[in-house]
Scaffold this active site. Structure first.
Site, PDB file in Angstrom:
ATOM      1  N   HIS A 441      -5.335   7.636  -4.139  1.00 51.90           N
ATOM      2  CA  HIS A 441      -5.724   8.399  -2.964  1.00 51.90           C
ATOM      3  C   HIS A 441      -6.492   9.676  -3.309  1.00 51.90           C
ATOM      4  CE1 HIS A 441      -5.889   8.854   1.220  1.00 51.90           C
ATOM      5  NE2 HIS A 441      -4.642   8.627   1.551  1.00 51.90           N
ATOM      6  N   ARG A 442      -6.616   9.988  -4.593  1.00 55.12           N
ATOM      7  CA  ARG A 442      -7.425  11.149  -4.967  1.00 55.12           C
ATOM      8  C   ARG A 442      -8.903  10.885  -4.723  1.00 55.12           C
ATOM      9  NH1 ARG A 442      -5.670  12.071 -11.090  1.00 55.12           N
ATOM     10  NH2 ARG A 442      -6.029   9.809 -11.009  1.00 55.12           N
TER      11      ARG A 442
END
Length: 469
Positions: A441-442
């Protein structure tokens, strides 16, 4: 003059720090040629055959089968000019030390990969402190004794077996707790298999080394001696079986822990009616172009992933923490998680985006066969950009896969089952499977991950959609 060259254990292009010698293909006295296989090693990923970089005669093997050594450790010595000098008269003279060869020659790259110096970091063993004076005296007396009984000339200082001698004297069997008994790897394995704690034995070998006979006698004794401390980790008791953590299992565990606690995982799920894909597969299998090709559902999934990446490049990127950059890849090196007798490995299909469905099917078949044999080259297990784990082959519907380090997404491809499905307002039996996408999710937002998963599902639900991509 003879030219003795020492062959150090190379880093086989995957950042190794150590490897286990599985078996030797040569013995002292054998003549070898360039690129001849000399031994098989087990790295953290697979079994690898090492070729010889020189031609000559093997003079000495420095490592026994079953022994684990650090990268850069000499494993054998070769005389590359065996006809350069006459043989010793009394046979007692040892070859010139391997360290005398120039470093540039010793570290000459092998075919297919290069060797480089790697400093392996290990935690020091905890044990009782030994005064410096005692250790020095022990070393002097041990070396003197060794030279006194040597059949030939006294070796140079760098050849003197000072370290083993100090170890033997500085760590007597009376030492509790941190004492590490002296025994060769095959003897340690035998003791582990028989459930014998080496710390309870007194070695009858040279300088107190425990021999195979010592272990066999202890196993045959009516009452096995009890350990002075905690039982050896490898000993089996109370219905338990303990196996050392090493090789593929050790590397997999480290990688998964690192990934799970570094990349913030998000997993999304999608259930897909793949009946059109399965029908299309049957038509292709009957065609002349795919005759003799093992066309599996995984090949369709691999093709769908490779195509969908072009529309969502974030799932094919990596996060560079040190440089604070997102690295987008222009190629798809597709990892395929494969279960092997040595554990889980992830070999790669290179440039999957440029392969046709037939080429992907053939690549997957070859990749799987090689992985099961444990012969996957190290270069085929690095540099992946995105991975598929085919849990469906085990009859599993789906899961929450952990992203491989250095990648940003992994897709779990579940089992294809006959399932009641609503089509045109009626319930009919269809071929249905579940997909699960885990992403970092970065660098992959929820929208991007959802769009990629939807694209893969659409291509599996209707292969004709491929012409719109």
């Amino acid at each position: 003059m003879p030219t003795y060259k020492s062959f150090p254990l190379p880093d086989t292009a995957e950042g190794l720090t150590e490897a286990e010698i599985l078996s030797w293909s040569v013995q002292p006295g054998d003549t070898v040629t360039v690129n001849q296989v000399i031994c098989e090693i087990e790295t953290a990923k697979a079994a690898v055959e090492l070729p010889c970089p020189w031609a000559g005669v093997v003079t000495e093997l420095h490592v026994q089968p079953g022994q684990t050594v650090d990268v850069g450790t000499p494993i054998l010595t070769i005389d590359t000019d065996p006809g350069g000098a006459a043989a010793p008269v009394n046979g007692s003279a040892r070859p010139a030390p391997a360290a005398a060869a120039p470093a540039e020659e010793e570290m000459k790259p092998l075919v297919g990969y290069g060797s480089k110096t790697v400093t392996a970091k290990r935690r020091a063993r905890r044990g009782p402190a030994v005064p410096a004076e005692t250790a020095a005296a022990a070393a002097q007396s041990s070396v003197a004794a060794a030279f006194e009984h040597a059949p030939g000339p006294v070796p140079a200082a760098e050849e003197a077996p000072a370290v083993p001698a100090v170890a033997a004297v500085a760590a007597p069997p009376a030492l509790p707790g941190g004492y590490v008994p002296l025994a060769k790897p095959p003897v340690r394995k035998l003791a582990k298999d028989l459930g014998i704690d080496l710390r309870t034995l007194t070695g009858t070998g040279d300088q107190g080394v425990i021999t195979r006979s010592d272990v066999q006698q202890a196993a045959a004794a009516p009452t096995a001696p009890s350990a002075p401390a905690a039982p050896a980790p490898a000993a089996a008791s109370g219905g338990e079986r303990r196996v050392p953590i090493k090789g593929v299992r050790k590397a997999t565990a480290a990688a998964m822990v690192s990934s799970a606690f570094t990349a913030p995982h998000v997993t999304e799920f999608l259930t897909v009616d793949v009946t059109p894909m399965m029908d299309f597969r049957e038509r292709l299998k009957a065609s002349r172009e795919f005759r003799g090709v093992k066309l599996t559902p995984l090949a369709f999934c691999a093709k769908a992933v490779a195509m969908a990446v072009a529309r969502t490049p974030e799932v094919n990127a990596s996060w560079d923490e040190a440089a604070q950059e997102i690295v987008y890849k222009d190629h798809v090196h597709l990892g395929i998680a494969a279960a092997t007798p040595r554990g889980l490995i992830v070999p790669k299909v290179r440039n999957a985006e440029s392969l046709s469905l037939r080429e992907l099917a053939e690549a997957l078949e070859a990749l799987t066969a090689t992985a099961r044999e444990g012969k996957t080259p190290p270069a085929d297990m690095v540099g992946g950009t995105i991975t598929i784990t085919n849990v469906g082959v085990f009859g599993v519907d789906t899961g929450t896969p952990i992203i491989n380090p250095g990648e940003s997404a992994i897709l779990a491809f579940g089992a294809i089952r006959d399932t009641p499905w609503v089509v045109g307002g009626e319930v009919v039996v269809r071929k249905v499977c579940q997909l699960a996408l885990s992403f970092d999710h970065r660098l992959v937002d929820g929208q991007q991950g959802s769009e990629f998963l939807a694209d893969v599902g659409a291509l599996l639900a209707d292969p004709a959609m491929a012409i719109t991509y």
